[in-house]
Design an enzyme around this catalytic site. Structure first.
Site, PDB file in Angstrom:
ATOM      1  CD  GLU A  60      -3.130  -0.383  -0.050  1.00  0.00           C
ATOM      2  OE1 GLU A  60      -3.092  -0.123  -1.098  1.00  0.00           O
ATOM      3  OE2 GLU A  60      -3.660  -1.413   0.422  1.00  0.00           O
ATOM      4  CG  HIS A  61       0.126   4.742   0.486  1.00  0.00           C
ATOM      5  ND1 HIS A  61      -0.560   5.822  -0.089  1.00  0.00           N
ATOM      6  CD2 HIS A  61      -1.126   4.256   1.287  1.00  0.00           C
ATOM      7  CE1 HIS A  61      -1.786   6.176   0.471  1.00  0.00           C
ATOM      8  NE2 HIS A  61      -2.266   5.084   1.289  1.00  0.00           N
ATOM      9  CB  SER A  88     -12.420   6.324 -10.376  1.00  0.00           C
ATOM     10  OG  SER A  88     -10.961   6.096  -9.843  1.00  0.00           O
ATOM     11  CG  ASP A 143      -6.239   1.625  -8.096  1.00  0.00           C
ATOM     12  OD1 ASP A 143      -5.571   1.000  -7.216  1.00  0.00           O
ATOM     13  OD2 ASP A 143      -6.453   2.710  -7.494  1.00  0.00           O
ATOM     14  CD  GLU A 150      -8.583   8.364 -11.192  1.00  0.00           C
ATOM     15  OE1 GLU A 150      -8.962   7.154 -11.720  1.00  0.00           O
ATOM     16  OE2 GLU A 150      -8.932   8.887 -10.361  1.00  0.00           O
ATOM     17  N   GLY A 168     -12.431   2.806  -1.598  1.00  0.00           N
ATOM     18  CA  GLY A 168     -11.004   2.181  -1.791  1.00  0.00           C
ATOM     19  C   GLY A 168     -11.120   1.078  -2.923  1.00  0.00           C
ATOM     20  CG  ASP A 197       0.465   2.718  -6.632  1.00  0.00           C
ATOM     21  OD1 ASP A 197       0.902   3.582  -5.720  1.00  0.00           O
ATOM     22  OD2 ASP A 197      -0.449   2.390  -7.084  1.00  0.00           O
TER      23      ASP A 197
HETATM   24  C1  GLA Z   1      -5.078   4.565  -4.440  1.00  0.00           C
HETATM   25  C2  GLA Z   1      -4.227   4.731  -5.716  1.00  0.00           C
HETATM   26  C3  GLA Z   1      -3.365   3.739  -6.213  1.00  0.00           C
HETATM   27  C4  GLA Z   1      -2.359   3.104  -4.731  1.00  0.00           C
HETATM   28  C5  GLA Z   1      -3.300   3.167  -3.507  1.00  0.00           C
HETATM   29  C6  GLA Z   1      -2.715   2.946  -2.478  1.00  0.00           C
HETATM   30  O1  GLA Z   1      -6.004   3.519  -4.794  1.00  0.00           O
HETATM   31  O2  GLA Z   1      -5.128   4.940  -6.726  1.00  0.00           O
HETATM   32  O3  GLA Z   1      -2.450   4.203  -7.014  1.00  0.00           O
HETATM   33  O4  GLA Z   1      -1.478   4.465  -4.478  1.00  0.00           O
HETATM   34  O5  GLA Z   1      -4.084   4.146  -3.251  1.00  0.00           O
HETATM   35  O6  GLA Z   1      -1.798   1.824  -2.121  1.00  0.00           O
END
Ligand code: GLA
Length: 381
Positions: A32-33, A123, A167, A155, A119, A35
């Site tokens: 998470e966080h 989108s 995503d 996006e 989450g 990418d």
């Molecule tokens: C959102 C962003 C992703 C990623 C997550 C956190 O979903 O769209 O690119 O950064 O948060 O992991």
């Protein structure tokens, strides 16, 4: 869902759709966080997603009706590249980055079963399903990685969220019964089998993230600040992906405590993605659970993107004997948690979680289940 969207199209336009497209939402299992720091992620595509039904029209207009929002938006093709401040901006963003505009108008209907703001990448699914619709209608041959990039640009530049690539990637490349281990720097990926006796449970806290509002972009800036400081000692570093825990310790005095913690989360999370892959391949349920726990802790304490509601849901889920790990998923600041659960426990899981959450916060949680699923597609209707 597919029949519903097809019928709704017939009702509205009095003709049959030519194309039905689908793109899944995603749930991130770990990474998470990472990418937007050129790191590693391991998400799954969900069974839930976004369907479009569409056909070409003769009046040079793009007309999209959202069954979820009960709202229509339409615009002349040549005005496709203008923002309007409506749900269709995501689609205009896509048209903005396609190599060329459609040669005729489009009548379309969209229907999704991914909650917005939970989450789960509603989108990305919306954007990618639309690209598949347009590709199907106009026989465009766009490479899958190109589709990912178009949606990502839309996006970032049209919707204003400076997100990473995860995503969009998983919505296109999802594979049934597998997680995707993805290197977001090189876009190299590997499918990792998901234990067949488990499934994924998602609990939506009902607290909507305001992602485009500053918080997410602020975290990104903090990571960049960390890189800037670390570069003073290690000039070869390009992103947090290149930094080890030892390097960070050495550079600690060059940054404040908050920036240090942000970097620590990203660096340790990258390591956990690798570890999780090994544990999954070995079916090591105990270590999988532990790694999920550590990941959640890191998001709470170091990256500070959790909320009491999410921590509570994670605690309740983790206390159940058939759950093999739970943590917040996606960007945080609200949204959902993910839990890995043994199959055949849906009813008990849903009741326990909902009752506990209602009692504590007087909020109705939304629970759904999925196995890792396939990626986006279109078919002739
Ligand atoms: C959102 C962003 C992703 C990623 C997550 C956190 O979903 O769209 O690119 O950064 O948060 O992991």
């Amino acid at each position: 869902m597919k029949d519903k969207v097809r019928e709704a199209f017939r009702d509205k336009y009095g003709k049959n759709p030519e194309i039905i497209s689908f793109a899944p939402g995603r749930v991130n299992i770990i990474g998470e966080h990472t990418d937007y720091n050129e790191g590693f992620v391991m998400p799954a595509a969900l069974e839930q997603g976004t369907y479009f039904a569409g056909a070409k029209n003769r009046d040079k207009k793009i007309r999209i009706f959202s069954l979820n929002l009960k709202k229509e938006d339409s615009w002349e093709i040549e005005h496709s590249r203008e923002r309007k401040g409506d749900f269709s901006d995501y689609l205009r963003g896509i048209l903005n980055f396609l190599p060329f505009l459609p040669s005729s108008g489009i009548d379309g209907i969209v229907l999704s079963n991914i909650p917005i703001g939970a989450g789960l990448s509603s989108s990305a699914a919306f954007e990618i399903s639309f690209i598949f619709l347009v590709s199907g209608l106009f026989n465009l041959k766009i490479e899958p990685t190109e589709i990912v990039k178009i949606a990502h640009h839309a996006e970032n530049e049209f919707a204003g969220l400076k997100c990473g690539i995860m995503d969009q990637f998983v919505s296109v490349f999802g594979k049934k019964d597998h997680l995707i281990f993805l290197d977001t720097r090189t876009m190299e990926y590997e499918y990792v089998p998901f234990p067949f006796f488990w499934e994924i449970a998602v609990v939506n806290s009902g607290i909507k993230r305001e992602l485009t509002s500053s918080q997410y972009n602020r975290r990104k800036e903090e990571c960049e600040e960390a890189v800037k400081a670390i570069k003073k000692l290690f000039p070869e570093v390009k992103s947090l992906r290149d930094v080890t825990e030892d390097m960070l310790f050495e550079a600690r005095k060059l940054m404040n405590e908050r920036i240090y913690k942000r970097a620590m989360h990203v660096i340790s999370e990258n390591r956990r993605v690798f570890e999780m892959k090994e544990y999954l391949l070995k079916n090591d349920a105990c270590m999988i659970e532990k790694t999920m726990k550590l990941a959640h802790q890191s998001l709470t304490e170091d990256f500070e993107v959790s909320l009491p509601e999410l921590d509570f849901l994670v605690d309740v889920a983790s206390s159940l004997p058939y759950v093999h790990g739970a943590r917040l998923t996606g960007a945080g600041f609200g949204g959902s948690i993910v839990a890995l659960i043994q199959k055949n426990h849906r009813l008990d899981f849903e009741n326990t979680i909902k009752n506990a959450y209602r009692k504590k916060f007087s909020i109705e949680a939304e629970v759904f289940f999925s196995s890792p699923s396939g990626g986006a597609y279109f078919e002739r209707a």
